[in-house]
Write an enzyme that holds these catalytic residues in place. Structure first.
Site, PDB file in Angstrom:
ATOM      1  CE  LYS A  20      27.654  45.977  37.643  1.00 11.68           C
ATOM      2  NZ  LYS A  20      27.974  44.756  37.878  1.00 11.68           N
ATOM      3  NE  ARG A  95      33.779  45.542  38.767  1.00 11.19           N
ATOM      4  CZ  ARG A  95      33.180  44.256  38.602  1.00 11.19           C
ATOM      5  NH1 ARG A  95      33.581  43.446  38.792  1.00 11.19           N
ATOM      6  NH2 ARG A  95      32.843  44.171  37.342  1.00 11.19           N
ATOM      7  NE  ARG A 132      25.739  36.540  32.655  1.00 19.65           N
ATOM      8  CZ  ARG A 132      25.790  37.102  33.416  1.00 19.65           C
ATOM      9  NH1 ARG A 132      25.445  38.552  33.129  1.00 19.65           N
ATOM     10  NH2 ARG A 132      27.573  37.684  33.405  1.00 19.65           N
ATOM     11  NE  ARG A 165      30.631  35.985  31.863  1.00 22.51           N
ATOM     12  CZ  ARG A 165      30.370  37.526  32.282  1.00 22.51           C
ATOM     13  NH1 ARG A 165      29.309  38.548  31.495  1.00 22.51           N
ATOM     14  NH2 ARG A 165      30.466  38.193  33.210  1.00 22.51           N
ATOM     15  NE  ARG A 176      31.572  37.350  38.162  1.00 21.12           N
ATOM     16  CZ  ARG A 176      30.397  37.206  37.210  1.00 21.12           C
ATOM     17  NH1 ARG A 176      30.152  35.693  37.409  1.00 21.12           N
ATOM     18  NH2 ARG A 176      29.620  37.583  36.846  1.00 21.12           N
TER      19      ARG A 176
HETATM   20  P1  ADP Z   1      30.452  41.073  36.607  1.00 23.46           P
HETATM   21  O1  ADP Z   1      29.679  42.719  37.312  1.00 23.46           O
HETATM   22  O2  ADP Z   1      28.707  40.571  36.153  1.00 23.46           O
HETATM   23  O3  ADP Z   1      31.389  40.674  37.259  1.00 23.46           O
HETATM   24  P2  ADP Z   1      31.471  42.494  34.328  1.00 23.46           P
HETATM   25  O4  ADP Z   1      30.894  41.902  33.288  1.00 23.46           O
HETATM   26  O5  ADP Z   1      31.221  43.641  34.921  1.00 23.46           O
HETATM   27  O6  ADP Z   1      30.723  41.161  35.070  1.00 23.46           O
HETATM   28  O7  ADP Z   1      33.093  41.869  34.783  1.00 23.46           O
HETATM   29  C1  ADP Z   1      33.767  40.527  34.147  1.00 23.46           C
HETATM   30  C2  ADP Z   1      35.517  40.891  35.552  1.00 23.46           C
HETATM   31  O8  ADP Z   1      36.071  41.484  34.744  1.00 23.46           O
HETATM   32  C3  ADP Z   1      34.887  40.206  37.023  1.00 23.46           C
HETATM   33  O9  ADP Z   1      35.191  39.416  37.570  1.00 23.46           O
HETATM   34  C4  ADP Z   1      36.370  41.127  36.995  1.00 23.46           C
HETATM   35  O10 ADP Z   1      37.374  39.858  36.739  1.00 23.46           O
HETATM   36  C5  ADP Z   1      36.921  42.116  35.491  1.00 23.46           C
HETATM   37  N1  ADP Z   1      37.037  43.663  35.645  1.00 23.46           N
HETATM   38  C6  ADP Z   1      35.877  44.266  35.315  1.00 23.46           C
HETATM   39  N2  ADP Z   1      35.488  45.394  35.752  1.00 23.46           N
HETATM   40  C7  ADP Z   1      36.594  45.554  36.852  1.00 23.46           C
HETATM   41  C8  ADP Z   1      37.393  46.613  37.815  1.00 23.46           C
HETATM   42  N3  ADP Z   1      36.732  48.015  37.407  1.00 23.46           N
HETATM   43  N4  ADP Z   1      38.809  46.454  38.153  1.00 23.46           N
HETATM   44  C9  ADP Z   1      38.927  45.289  38.270  1.00 23.46           C
HETATM   45  N5  ADP Z   1      37.996  44.427  37.420  1.00 23.46           N
HETATM   46  C10 ADP Z   1      37.584  44.251  36.987  1.00 23.46           C
END
Ligand code: ADP
Length: 237
Positions: A20, A95, A132, A165, A176
């Site tokens: 995404k 989220r 990745r 990562r 996750r």
């Molecule tokens: P992914 O969607 O692949 O898990 P992201 O790069 O979008 O990876 O997010 C990495 C991390 O950042 C998430 O696992 C979470 O810990 C944190 N995070 C991202 N967006 C939010 C959000 N809206 N609220 C709380 N934590 C977030």
């Protein structure tokens, strides 16, 4: 908040590793709208050497959501920037239902938010994320199966070593995914009556998925919602 966010506002929903972020950045280029990835926003915050940044880093490394208060502080600061106010592409947000409700309060026309629901099976998610690799220096991403560097474990662009990562370690991916499934169904429910909802199957290549998305948007979005840039989709094969 200084003022409400104007539209168009695009919100990408979908599991980690579904691509995404890539789709959101392609749409951002196409529409000339800023792309706000909350994951990137948090990762850049943890580069700071503060105690808060260290605590946040430990949440991310365990695959947990950022603590709500700190997250809101970082997120609202970013939303207040002028470049976020005239339309935005959100990726990684919301989220939780609380985040979805907050977003509705911050936008001029909640009914005009465009949702892009990117779908991918858990099995594919695990395969994509566990392979990745990232160049920590220039942030370019690779994949051990689908997008290999020319030299094993070395960035093609800047020759630095590639890393996995922290949150792409196997156990963390599971965490996750678990969190994603817990919140995703209620979020879909929350938005179920919104008029602009698009489903994209993420199994194709990023280019094919992007084309599919652009075609769907072009067919179904009213002109008032698309800025002038969207018409350029027609000119691109
Ligand atoms: P992914 O969607 O692949 O898990 P992201 O790069 O979008 O990876 O997010 C990495 C991390 O950042 C998430 O696992 C979470 O810990 C944190 N995070 C991202 N967006 C939010 C959000 N809206 N609220 C709380 N934590 C977030």
């Amino acid at each position: 908040m200084s003022s409400l966010i104007d539209y168009p506002l695009f919100v990408f929903l979908g599991p980690p590793g579904s691509g995404k972020g890539t789709l959101a950045s392609k749409l951002s280029e196409r529409l000339n709208l800023p792309h706000l990835s909350t994951g990137d926003l948090l990762r850049s915050y943890i580069q700071k050497e503060t105690q808060e940044a260290k605590e946040l880093a430990s949440y991310l490394a365990q695959g947990k959501l950022a603590p709500p208060e700190l997250f809101m502080k970082i997120f609202t600061e970013r939303l207040c920037e002028p470049e976020s106010q005239n339309g935005l592409i959100l990726d990684g947000y919301p989220r939780t239902i609380a985040q979805a409700q907050f977003l509705d309060q911050q936008v001029m026309r909640p009914d005009q938010i465009v949702f892009i629901h990117v779908q991918l099976s858990d099995e594919q998610v695990i395969r994509r994320l566990s392979g990745r690799r990232l160049c920590q220096h220039c942030q370019k991403t690779y994949h051990v199966e689908f997008s290999k560097p020319l030299q094993e474990n070395q960035c093609d662009r800047c020759q630095h070593a590639l890393i996995t990562r922290n949150d792409d370690q196997k156990e963390v991916i599971q965490k996750r995914l678990e969190l994603f499934h817990i919140s995703h169904t209620p979020i879909c429910h929350y938005y179920q009556d919104r008029p602009f909802w698009f489903n994209i199957e993420a199994i194709a290549t990023p280019e094919e998925c992007a084309l599919e998305l652009f075609n769907q948007l072009e067919k179904r979005l009213p002109e008032t919602l698309t800025n002038a840039a969207l018409t350029s989709i027609k000119e691109t094969p």
